[in-house]
Design an enzyme around this catalytic site. Structure first.
Site, short mmCIF file in Angstrom:
data_model
loop_
_atom_site.label_atom_id
_atom_site.label_comp_id
_atom_site.label_asym_id
_atom_site.label_seq_id
_atom_site.Cartn_x
_atom_site.Cartn_y
_atom_site.Cartn_z
N THR A 36 12.68 -4.05 -0.33
CA THR A 36 13.36 -3.36 -1.42
C THR A 36 13.82 -1.98 -0.97
O THR A 36 14.61 -1.33 -1.65
CB THR A 36 12.44 -3.19 -2.64
OG1 THR A 36 11.32 -2.36 -2.27
CG2 THR A 36 11.93 -4.54 -3.14
N TYR A 67 -5.46 -16.32 -7.94
CA TYR A 67 -4.78 -15.09 -8.30
C TYR A 67 -5.46 -14.46 -9.51
O TYR A 67 -5.39 -14.97 -10.63
CB TYR A 67 -3.30 -15.34 -8.63
CG TYR A 67 -2.46 -15.84 -7.48
CD1 TYR A 67 -2.91 -15.76 -6.16
CD2 TYR A 67 -1.22 -16.41 -7.71
CE1 TYR A 67 -2.14 -16.22 -5.11
CE2 TYR A 67 -0.43 -16.86 -6.66
CZ TYR A 67 -0.90 -16.78 -5.37
OH TYR A 67 -0.13 -17.24 -4.33
N LYS A 116 11.91 0.66 -0.77
CA LYS A 116 11.25 1.74 -1.51
C LYS A 116 10.06 2.35 -0.77
O LYS A 116 9.51 3.36 -1.23
CB LYS A 116 10.80 1.23 -2.87
CG LYS A 116 9.76 0.12 -2.83
CD LYS A 116 9.47 -0.40 -4.22
CE LYS A 116 8.45 -1.55 -4.20
NZ LYS A 116 8.22 -2.11 -5.55
#
Length: 312
Positions: free
Chosen positions: A214, A57, A216
């Site tokens: 979510t 990451y 969105k």
């Protein structure tokens, strides 16, 4: 915050954890380190005690940020990291890269250095394909690390049931990390029942479907270059899942947002120990953590969910 046992490990984890992929800064669009640290600090303030990261990451950057947050309270935080993908982006049919335990232990020690700690609570094999040479190398390395006390539990991050079974030969597997959400219920078919039966802890990644749950996103949403979701709007499945998300929105209320419904759904499965939504800001973390205190799913909720996203 409510807490659960991580399978048979004896490790107690918050049922909402912190997924630290996005804060690496190379796969989820723009992110500021200061905001990432504030987000993790807020998570810990609210009772989160499980942070999941990986060496890949941000090419190690996520681990270095996690180190800043845990350094004065290491014994209070359950840190999970993963190894096996750093420099390993290739066709899995090619010759294995991590074919000797020494290579895996070297990668593990690099994670220790970045995390500024001398042990990792849960260490995962991050290679999700079942290459026998690499699998056996990981099993040998994990056994050594556990005997030395440098890891408390070991696992594999995969959605491949056969790989889970292979890795668990001789009951060597403590934890599985897998993709599970309202929009992806495949794990219910084999892996989750198997983990429940075997006493294997389950860490759920993708419980919000990388932000889809979510509510969105829209058909007109554009993701920046470098974001793993950049090409989503051009995919047929994306439009189909937007429709499912719209239907699931009917189950929201003032007491429970769509994201909180999604988190409560994965936590509803008895095999699940902890869900690890990501969070770039304290506000996102607060929304995620509040799911732990939201009402449990009722039979009517499940019935309506089944109509939109049937189980595997």
């Amino acid at each position: 915050m409510h807490y659960r046992q991580l399978g048979r490990t004896g490790i107690e984890v918050s049922e909402i954890g912190f997924g630290a992929w996005a804060i690496g800064g190379d796969a989820w669009g723009p992110v500021e380190d200061a905001a990432s640290i504030r987000a993790m600090e807020r998570a810990l303030e609210l009772g989160v005690n499980f942070i999941d990261t990986a060496d890949v990451y941000g090419n190690g950057h996520s681990e270095t940020l996690v180190a800043q947050v845990i350094k004065n309270r290491r014994d209070q935080i359950v840190v999970a990291s993963k190894g096996g993908l750093m420099g390993h982006h290739r066709d899995p049919n090619q010759e294995p890269v991590y074919d000797r335990p020494e290579k895996i232990i070297a990668a593990f020690e690099e994670s220790l250095r970045r995390l500024q700690t001398d042990y990792i609570d849960v260490y995962f094999d991050h290679i999700w394909w079942n290459n026998p040479r690499e699998t056996e190398a990981f099993l040998t390395a994990f056994d050594r690390l556990k005997q030395e006390g440098r890891v408390r539990a070991v696992g594999v991050s995969t959605d491949d049931f056969e790989y889970v079974q292979h890795f668990n030969h001789g009951a060597a597997l403590d934890v599985v990390q897998l993709d599970y959400s309202l929009l992806n219920r495949k794990a219910e078919q084999h892996i989750l029942p198997y983990c429940l039966e075997q006493g294997i802890g389950v860490v759920v990644r993708g419980p919000l479907r990388m932000g889809m749950l979510t509510g969105k996103f829209t058909a007109g949403t554009e993701f920046p270059e470098g974001d793993v979701r950049h090409n989503w709007p051009r995919e047929d499945w994306y439009q189909a899942q937007l429709g499912q998300v719209q239907q699931l929105s009917a189950l929201t209320s003032q007491e429970r947002s769509l994201g909180q419904l999604a988190l409560r759904f994965v936590l509803n499965h008895p095999a699940v120990s902890v869900a690890i939504p990501g969070g770039k800001t304290p506000e996102q973390v607060e929304q995620n953590v509040e799911a732990s205190a939201r009402p449990l799913l009722e039979e009517e909720d499940i019935r309506q969910i089944e109509q939109v996203t049937p189980g595997a």
